[in-house]
Design an enzyme around this catalytic site. Structure first.
Site, PDB file in Angstrom:
ATOM      1  N   VAL A 171      -5.048   8.963   6.638  1.00 40.82           N
ATOM      2  CA  VAL A 171      -4.496   9.480   8.106  1.00 40.82           C
ATOM      3  C   VAL A 171      -3.607  10.744   7.972  1.00 40.82           C
ATOM      4  O   VAL A 171      -3.972  11.747   8.576  1.00 40.82           O
ATOM      5  CB  VAL A 171      -3.766   8.656   8.927  1.00 40.82           C
ATOM      6  N   ASP A 172      -2.621  10.586   6.958  1.00 36.03           N
ATOM      7  CA  ASP A 172      -1.785  12.076   6.561  1.00 36.03           C
ATOM      8  C   ASP A 172      -2.738  13.040   5.962  1.00 36.03           C
ATOM      9  O   ASP A 172      -2.415  14.339   6.790  1.00 36.03           O
ATOM     10  CB  ASP A 172      -0.704  11.548   5.520  1.00 36.03           C
ATOM     11  N   VAL A 173      -3.767  12.936   5.053  1.00 38.04           N
ATOM     12  CA  VAL A 173      -4.667  13.898   4.536  1.00 38.04           C
ATOM     13  C   VAL A 173      -5.292  14.574   5.614  1.00 38.04           C
ATOM     14  O   VAL A 173      -5.430  15.728   5.868  1.00 38.04           O
ATOM     15  CB  VAL A 173      -5.161  13.372   3.445  1.00 38.04           C
ATOM     16  N   GLY A 176      -3.260  16.549   8.074  1.00 39.75           N
ATOM     17  CA  GLY A 176      -3.060  17.953   7.632  1.00 39.75           C
ATOM     18  C   GLY A 176      -4.143  19.003   7.451  1.00 39.75           C
ATOM     19  O   GLY A 176      -4.070  20.046   7.872  1.00 39.75           O
TER      20      GLY A 176
END
Length: 383
Positions: A171-173, A176
């Site tokens: 989710v973070d990737v 980004g």
């Protein structure tokens, strides 16, 4: 392009590293003496030339190509310096709680008044508006709340069945990547009109977006997707299959590939069997089909079966450990590992290369992930 990076951990730094790889000057603002939280997220840690503990490997994965300055934004002097940097920047990226920077005069309204062309990207758990806007968001909880864990893991009734997170903070990737795409679009608008804007990116929104076919399956059918282990909800066969010495992935994407698979396994009639001839039939009858295929694949070694399948044009591949990924001949050819020296460390820093390949403006790797405060001299120079 100059990017002022006020973010930390992964989603924001992943966005700004992507921009740095493509040539942006990224100035990373970090807390004095502490820096980005992920500098301590280990083990493993790098080793300094004097044998001490360096930064965590986690920090290295998302901060290549940046300059690091130490500033205390809670102090009037620190906030004033950040405002000065923002006045000379094209982009600001931050991932503080909603409203968290307003008290320092570092929110979008304050900085856009100084620099009307500024593209200001805010990354939060739940966005700038809505009943959950005030909540902090972390990848793990968003994988759960956003539905990803409900379709990841072994099915109910199987051994080890439980909702499962993905082994990387996806989710973070993804956040980004969405953020860097939005920034580039906003920059095009700013350069055409002289007008910046505020970008509102939420982890929860991103996780919902990357449910992709699983969400649309529910929209269309009304049937809630469930965990299926390694099987695919819309394709069959599309999963691991046993060999005499391990397992490989077979990924059949159309009826022609299925017929070729059956030919490779010495069973051409199976490819035209009315129970399996069309993908919809194979999905409906997967409980009949998969045991038949398991019997046919398990008599072959992995290498022999992959050679057979490749010769017949059937997509397949090994299930590699991470070390094996970078030993693949294709990984060597594509240069998927980048080595960069840093003066304070005993060995070069290794990071995964950007997957972006451009013929006229190639990605560059001109700065390693920085030591904390390595570029504080920029502030003395009045930049």
């Amino acid at each position: 392009m100059r990017v002022l990076d006020l973010s930390r951990v992964l989603a924001g730094p992943w966005a700004t590293q992507t921009l740095a790889d493509m040539g942006a000057e990224v100035i990373k603002v970090e807390r004095p003496g502490i820096g980005d939280d992920t500098r301590q997220w280990g083990p493993p840690f790098t080793t300094t030339k004097d044998g001490g503990r360096g930064d965590a490997a986690y920090f290295m994965c998302a901060n290549r190509g940046k300059k690091s300055v130490e500033l205390d934004m809670a102090s009037p002097e620190g906030a004033d310096t950040i405002r000065r940097l923002a006045a000379e920047s094209d982009v600001v990226v931050e991932n503080f709680k909603v409203g968290g920077l307003k008290k320092y005069g570092l929110d979008y309204d304050s900085l856009s008044a100084i620099n009307p062309r500024l593209v200001y990207c805010s990354i939060t758990g739940f966005g700038q508006t809505g009943p959950d806007a005030h909540r902090a968001g972390y990848d793990y909880m968003i994988q759960a709340m956003g539905g990803l864990m409900s379709v990841t893991g072994q099915p109910d009734g199987a051994e080890g069945a439980e909702p499962m997170k993905v082994g990387v903070a996806v989710v973070d990737v993804f956040t980004g990547l969405y953020a860097s795409n939005a920034i580039l679009a906003a920059l095009m608008h700013a350069r055409a009109t002289g007008e910046g804007q505020h970008i509102d990116i939420a982890l929860f929104d991103v996780q919902a977006a990357v449910l992709a076919n699983q969400a649309t399956n529910w929209f269309v059918s009304g049937k809630v997707p469930t965990r299926m282990g390694n099987a695919h909800p819309n394709l069959s066969p599309y999963q691991p299959f046993p060999c005499s010495d391990g397992m490989i992935i077979i990924a059949v994407g159309n009826d022609g590939q299925f017929r070729k698979l059956c030919e490779a396994l010495g069973q051409p009639p199976l490819g035209t069997d009315e129970r399996f001839a069309r993908n919809a039939d194979r999905v409906a009858n997967r409980e009949l089909l998969i045991p038949i295929l398991n019997t046919l694949t398990q008599v072959h070694s992995m290498s022999r079966l992959m050679k057979l399948l490749e010769d017949h044009g059937v997509p397949c591949g090994p299930i590699n450990r991470i070390d094996q990924v970078f030993d693949e001949p294709q990984a060597h050819h594509r240069g998927l590992m980048v080595e960069q020296a840093r003066d304070d460390l005993s060995a070069p820093i290794k990071t995964v290369a950007s997957p972006i390949r451009m013929s006229k403006t190639p990605v560059r790797y001109d700065r390693p992930p920085p030591a904390l405060g390595a570029d504080n001299g920029l502030l003395d120079d009045g930049v």
